[in-house]
Design a protein around this motif. Sequence first.
Motif, PDB file in Angstrom:
ATOM      1  N   ILE A   1      45.800  30.439 -15.868  1.00 37.58           N
ATOM      2  CA  ILE A   1      44.878  31.586 -15.632  1.00 37.58           C
ATOM      3  C   ILE A   1      44.498  31.681 -14.000  1.00 37.58           C
ATOM      4  O   ILE A   1      44.076  32.580 -13.510  1.00 37.58           O
ATOM      5  CB  ILE A   1      43.634  31.166 -16.402  1.00 37.58           C
ATOM      6  N   TYR A   2      44.667  30.551 -13.176  1.00 35.00           N
ATOM      7  CA  TYR A   2      44.280  30.485 -11.820  1.00 35.00           C
ATOM      8  C   TYR A   2      45.353  31.477 -11.245  1.00 35.00           C
ATOM      9  O   TYR A   2      45.165  32.174 -10.228  1.00 35.00           O
ATOM     10  CB  TYR A   2      44.411  29.103 -11.157  1.00 35.00           C
TER      11      TYR A   2
ATOM     12  N   GLU B  46      47.232  33.937 -12.608  1.00 38.63           N
ATOM     13  CA  GLU B  46      46.929  35.062 -13.099  1.00 38.63           C
ATOM     14  C   GLU B  46      45.890  35.836 -12.562  1.00 38.63           C
ATOM     15  O   GLU B  46      45.643  36.955 -12.191  1.00 38.63           O
ATOM     16  CB  GLU B  46      46.843  35.380 -14.723  1.00 38.63           C
ATOM     17  N   ASN B  47      44.675  35.081 -12.114  1.00 33.92           N
ATOM     18  CA  ASN B  47      43.468  35.394 -11.726  1.00 33.92           C
ATOM     19  C   ASN B  47      43.741  35.804 -10.115  1.00 33.92           C
ATOM     20  O   ASN B  47      43.256  37.003  -9.646  1.00 33.92           O
ATOM     21  CB  ASN B  47      42.509  34.238 -11.695  1.00 33.92           C
TER      22      ASN B  47
ATOM     23  N   GLN C 111      45.565  39.255 -10.284  1.00 38.68           N
ATOM     24  CA  GLN C 111      44.582  40.330 -10.492  1.00 38.68           C
ATOM     25  C   GLN C 111      43.572  40.634  -9.064  1.00 38.68           C
ATOM     26  O   GLN C 111      43.419  41.750  -8.796  1.00 38.68           O
ATOM     27  CB  GLN C 111      43.638  40.100 -11.605  1.00 38.68           C
TER      28      GLN C 111
ATOM     29  N   ILE D   7      35.997  31.447 -15.702  1.00 38.83           N
ATOM     30  CA  ILE D   7      37.196  32.058 -15.281  1.00 38.83           C
ATOM     31  C   ILE D   7      37.378  33.277 -16.367  1.00 38.83           C
ATOM     32  O   ILE D   7      38.095  34.196 -15.893  1.00 38.83           O
ATOM     33  CB  ILE D   7      38.280  31.157 -14.769  1.00 38.83           C
ATOM     34  N   TYR D   8      37.365  33.049 -17.380  1.00 36.25           N
ATOM     35  CA  TYR D   8      37.718  34.013 -18.449  1.00 36.25           C
ATOM     36  C   TYR D   8      36.998  35.386 -18.431  1.00 36.25           C
ATOM     37  O   TYR D   8      37.386  36.456 -18.601  1.00 36.25           O
ATOM     38  CB  TYR D   8      37.473  33.562 -20.093  1.00 36.25           C
TER      39      TYR D   8
ATOM     40  N   GLU E  41      35.669  36.099 -15.484  1.00 38.10           N
ATOM     41  CA  GLU E  41      35.995  36.870 -14.440  1.00 38.10           C
ATOM     42  C   GLU E  41      37.401  37.412 -14.512  1.00 38.10           C
ATOM     43  O   GLU E  41      37.576  38.438 -14.026  1.00 38.10           O
ATOM     44  CB  GLU E  41      36.291  35.509 -13.188  1.00 38.10           C
ATOM     45  N   ASN E  42      38.361  36.995 -15.224  1.00 36.51           N
ATOM     46  CA  ASN E  42      39.391  37.417 -15.438  1.00 36.51           C
ATOM     47  C   ASN E  42      39.385  38.800 -16.405  1.00 36.51           C
ATOM     48  O   ASN E  42      40.189  39.747 -15.820  1.00 36.51           O
ATOM     49  CB  ASN E  42      40.295  36.339 -16.352  1.00 36.51           C
TER      50      ASN E  42
END
Lengths: 225, 225
Positions: B125-126, B128-129, B132, A125-126, A128-129
């Motif tokens: 992060i999910y 945030e993801n 985005q 996910i990093y 992807e982010n």
Amino acid sequence: MLKDEDIRYIEKALPFWSKLDKSDKKFLLNHIFPVEYEKGRPIHSGSMDCIGVLLIRKGDIRVYMLSDEGKEVTLYRLSDGDICILSASCILDNITFDVYIDAESACDLLVIESKYYQQLCNKNIYAENYSQRLVIDRFSDVMWAMEQILFMSFDKRLAIFLSDEAARTGSDVIELTHEQIAKYVGSAREVVSRMLKYFQGEGIVELSRGGVKIADKKKLKALIM
Amino acid sequence: MLKDEDIRYIEKALPFWSKLDKSDKKFLLNHIFPVEYEKGRPIHSGSMDCIGVLLIRKGDIRVYMLSDEGKEVTLYRLSDGDICILSASCILDNITFDVYIDAESACDLLVIESKYYQQLCNKNIYAENYSQRLVIDRFSDVMWAMEQILFMSFDKRLAIFLSDEAARTGSDVIELTHEQIAKYVGSAREVVSRMLKYFQGEGIVELSRGGVKIADKKKLKALIM
């Protein structure tokens, strides 16, 4: 085959490198290859290809829209140290548009193949982010270009282009044809030629075969203010 | 204070809900409030405010660019079930542009306050993801609008607008003034009036005080093909 210096470059260039485990790092390095483009060569053409993520070690690329009739609108440019993600737009399912990318100067690139980059993003996910952040940076660039094109009077737009170009190249002579300038500012050659002639009449520029020479920086700046 | 139905709506609307722990869920619910806008009211005005993430339960919003001279260019619209993220653009450090947002119809919204949404994205992060991804969806919308505006002949653009509007409202009569249509298609009122008169001459539409009636769907479609 990647050289040690290539690998060092990749480790520095990708902010999510430290978030990858050993096998992912190996996987990624197996699917990156160096490539060079001569000045003027097309790198990516709309939906026709999806070359991959471009790590620009050296060189300038121009990203633009192209109409069915061949009209071009420059969206933004990237250069040394930048990473180009829209050349891998096929892997981002929510990007529904196509762009075109040309090498504006000789380019030394490292390319991460789209398919494998996608596999990495699906797993990590990093990664992807980070890719999403890159796309959003470009969204901001596009909005800026759109404001210029839709809201700004053409004399101002052309003045800004000449001024930026002089600053970028460190020269008062912009060695571009009217045709090329028109492409960059998203206009027609005749419109550019007409405005440049007007600028020449005002003593702002001098026109020659070799290009456009800025003759009076103060007057040019005044147009931009 | 949120009602049970509000909470059920939020749980369904936010795809990252299941990735939040109990305390994050509580935190989020403490910073969401319902709000209603009357038709025509501004919701978000460039850099002036940063109201938050909008969960559109019911209603239509229009997102547009606004020049210093008051020229508007519609970027996209959102409606029932959509989530608007650019109304919280201040929390995304790589968004450097401003947009304006109006309620096009009466709107029933749930608003997640920007500051707290940002805190959540920083932690999770999910979230945030997902945010985005939403921004990138809007990037695609903007590119589509840009293609329409920069590349498409105006008669085609206007025909598409009339056709879409008829489909959207389920009526052959588009109850909008020429001024309003001009705003939506990013043009000037005079240009719209001139083209509508031409369409009327061709028997494509009938103009009246109440708006524009599509008189010949086949001819209108032919313009779009």
